[in-house]
Design an enzyme around this catalytic site. Sequence first.
Site, PDB file in Angstrom:
ATOM      1  CD  GLU A 172      -3.151   0.422   0.148  1.00 38.39           C
ATOM      2  OE1 GLU A 172      -2.635   1.343  -0.506  1.00 38.39           O
ATOM      3  OE2 GLU A 172      -4.356   0.185   0.116  1.00 38.39           O
ATOM      4  CG  ASP A 173      -0.807   4.584  -1.934  1.00 37.98           C
ATOM      5  OD1 ASP A 173      -1.567   3.823  -1.292  1.00 37.98           O
ATOM      6  OD2 ASP A 173      -1.239   5.426  -2.733  1.00 37.98           O
TER       7      ASP A 173
ATOM      8  CG  ASP B 207      -6.656   8.560   5.424  1.00 41.51           C
ATOM      9  OD1 ASP B 207      -6.643   9.038   6.561  1.00 41.51           O
ATOM     10  OD2 ASP B 207      -7.025   9.222   4.430  1.00 41.51           O
TER      11      ASP B 207
ATOM     12  CG  PHE C  11      -4.573  16.587   0.268  1.00 50.13           C
ATOM     13  CD1 PHE C  11      -4.059  15.706  -0.678  1.00 50.13           C
ATOM     14  CD2 PHE C  11      -5.941  16.810   0.281  1.00 50.13           C
ATOM     15  CE1 PHE C  11      -4.884  15.063  -1.585  1.00 50.13           C
ATOM     16  CE2 PHE C  11      -6.774  16.184  -0.628  1.00 50.13           C
ATOM     17  CZ  PHE C  11      -6.247  15.312  -1.569  1.00 50.13           C
TER      18      PHE C  11
ATOM     19  NE  ARG D 289      -3.592   7.736  -9.600  1.00 50.61           N
ATOM     20  CZ  ARG D 289      -4.243   7.394  -8.494  1.00 50.61           C
ATOM     21  NH1 ARG D 289      -3.572   7.087  -7.403  1.00 50.61           N
ATOM     22  NH2 ARG D 289      -5.560   7.357  -8.458  1.00 50.61           N
TER      23      ARG D 289
END
Length: 178
Positions: free
Chosen positions: A98-99, A102, A151, A164
Amino acid sequence: MHKDLKKVMFDEGQIAGLADSIAERINADYEGESLTAVVVLKGSLVFAADLIRRINADVRVDFMQASSYGVGTESSGVIKIKKDLESDISGENVLIIEDIVDSGRTLSLLKKELADRGAKSVKIAALLSKPARRVVDVEIEYIGAEIPDEFVVGYGLDFAERYRNLPYIGILKPEVYR
Ligand code: PRP
């Protein structure tokens, strides 16, 4: 630096250092084993490409696209699978890549889903984690860095499908997403 960013959080060298450190731990844990890397689209694609090249074990790669349903604080939500794996993972060591983590909802449900399919083990490697945003308690075995609730975009991470492709991770200017 891209004009929409207010700051670079991790440059290319720093990201490589995080990937090295995760891979070192994975290589120690999976010595003599094989594993199936489950790349969670789309954000993880860039990190996964870098991470798997640092893994010594015999690696198979498969892809999944999933999101979590509902807004509850329990991990008993429903996982929506937009794209499923091609391979049967029963008996396999699964490493979810996973990047970013959250709320933890997606990973919690995904981990359970893959365990229910009979995987021998299911672990998670996440480049970034935002602990302040966590709603569901999920164990992340390998974390690159914990970051504040900003963010962030780049290196696979998007805002409205943009950014991206940036090779670094930066903080988006608030006026861009407000
Ligand atoms: C992001 C990220 C995780 C998920 C984490 O994906 O890649 O899959 O959100 O959020 P959670 O911990 O609150 O569940 P996103 O849905 O933005 O899709 P993308 O990777 O295609 O950008």
